[in-house]
Write an enzyme that holds these catalytic residues in place. Structure first.
Site, short mmCIF file in Angstrom:
data_model
loop_
_atom_site.label_atom_id
_atom_site.label_comp_id
_atom_site.label_asym_id
_atom_site.label_seq_id
_atom_site.Cartn_x
_atom_site.Cartn_y
_atom_site.Cartn_z
N TYR A 124 29.30 36.19 60.06
CA TYR A 124 30.38 36.81 58.57
C TYR A 124 30.36 38.37 58.93
CZ TYR A 124 28.34 33.58 54.97
OH TYR A 124 27.64 32.47 54.24
N PRO A 184 29.94 29.66 43.03
CA PRO A 184 29.64 29.59 42.06
C PRO A 184 31.00 29.99 40.82
CG PRO A 184 28.71 31.30 42.27
CD PRO A 184 29.02 31.39 43.93
N LEU A 185 31.65 30.76 41.26
CA LEU A 185 32.72 31.54 40.60
C LEU A 185 34.19 31.15 41.10
CD1 LEU A 185 31.93 35.21 40.33
CD2 LEU A 185 31.56 33.10 38.87
N GLY A 212 36.61 33.30 42.39
CA GLY A 212 37.54 34.42 40.85
C GLY A 212 37.75 33.40 40.09
N LEU A 254 36.43 31.91 38.55
CA LEU A 254 35.54 31.46 36.54
C LEU A 254 34.48 33.26 36.55
CD1 LEU A 254 33.74 28.10 37.35
CD2 LEU A 254 35.48 28.59 35.90
N THR A 255 35.56 33.64 36.23
CA THR A 255 35.39 35.59 36.33
C THR A 255 36.56 36.08 35.02
OG1 THR A 255 37.13 36.57 37.91
CG2 THR A 255 35.09 35.91 38.42
N GLY A 256 37.13 34.95 34.48
CA GLY A 256 38.24 35.32 33.17
C GLY A 256 39.67 36.54 33.50
N LYS A 257 39.21 36.66 35.60
CA LYS A 257 40.32 38.01 35.59
C LYS A 257 41.78 37.14 35.82
CE LYS A 257 38.96 38.18 39.99
NZ LYS A 257 38.81 38.72 41.11
#
Length: 284
Positions: A47, A188-189, A192, A194-197
């Site tokens: 990373y 898990p998102l 992004g 699954l964040t709603g943005k």
């Protein structure tokens, strides 16, 4: 076999440290995570080209023992699962992290050449040497997990898993339960989604991971179904994305990356939704 007492339900992924976040930004995120009760911090030697570990080493100076620190090896240029590389990798990581041990050491991805049992056996020597507390494997299938667990005690598996990518539910999650291995989802998102943005018919927000990349209608159908399901219980899409995974019996901690203190606090709060087995079964 796994130790869940010190692993927070939501963990902090640091793949942006040293790449999209500098020392000041990374410190703000770690401080917010610890304040929010996040004790599980996950990094890897690749990373930021090693900068994520180096920044964490500086940020955690004086409070190293307040967190469960996980890192990984074996990916990137020259990375592999040979015993010699394994031994060199831990020493390099410990130097960057400014610590004499890591709590959790993952083999980041099988190299396709070295038998995974050979790699895990070499990792176990690091446990005996006191440089590592517990072992994990990442990006594995069920067969590879069985082979790894037969070679030495494996406590954790970290694989990609989200409500949009549920392949691990078929074999890997049940096997983790069978073997007493804790499962740790990453992404898990779903970048992004699954964040709603992201919204149907609207361009992706500037600077977001999916900027300029179209999202198909079928995916939006699923996202909107998740959103409706969550709303019925007074929760957000993000609450469901993290809470549903964290409520799976084999899952011990969900790794979520963050760029800001606000994101850390939101992710940590999402983990507080504990879905019942009936609610889990009803997730679209």
């Amino acid at each position: 076999m796994h130790s869940v007492t010190a692993l927070s339900r939501v963990g902090l992924g640091t793949n942006n440290f040293g790449r999209r976040l500098d020392l000041e930004g990374a410190r703000a995120v770690v401080d917010a995570a610890i304040d929010a009760g996040v004790t599980h911090i996950d990094t890897a030697d690749i990373y930021g080209g090693g900068e994520s570990e180096r920044l964490l080493g500086e940020i955690l100076t004086g409070r190293r023992d307040t967190v469960v620190l996980a890192t990984k090896f074996g990916m990137g240029q020259g990375g592999n699962g040979s015993p010699d590389y394994t031994r060199r990798a831990i020493d390099s990581s410990l130097a960057r992290l400014r610590t004499d041990h890591v709590d959790l050491f993952y083999y980041h991805r099988p190299d396709g050449v070295t038998p995974i049992g050979e790699t895990v056996a070499a990792m176990h020597e690091l446990v005996e040497a006191g440089k590592v507390r517990q072992l994990g494997v990442s990006n594995v299938d069920a067969t590879q997990l069985r082979d790894a667990a037969a070679a030495a005690p494996v406590s954790f598996v970290q694989n990609r898993y989200s409500l949009l990518e549920r392949g691990v539910e078929a074999e890997l999650l049940p096997l983790c339960s069978e073997l007493g291995v804790g499962f740790v989802p990453y992404f898990p998102l779903a970048s992004g989604l699954l964040t709603g943005k992201y919204r149907r018919g609207e361009p992706a927000p500037a600077g977001s991971r999916l900027e300029g990349q179209p999202v198909d209608d079928e995916t939006f159908d699923r996202i909107e179904a998740f959103e409706r399901f969550a709303a019925q219980s007074g929760h957000t899409l993000l609450d469901l994305a993290i809470g549903a995974l964290a409520s799976q019996p084999a899952v011990v901690s969900v790794i979520a990356g963050a760029m800001t203190p606000v994101q850390v606090r939101t992710n940590a709060a999402a983990g507080s939704w504990r879905l019942t087995p009936e609610e889990l079964a009803a997730v679209p």
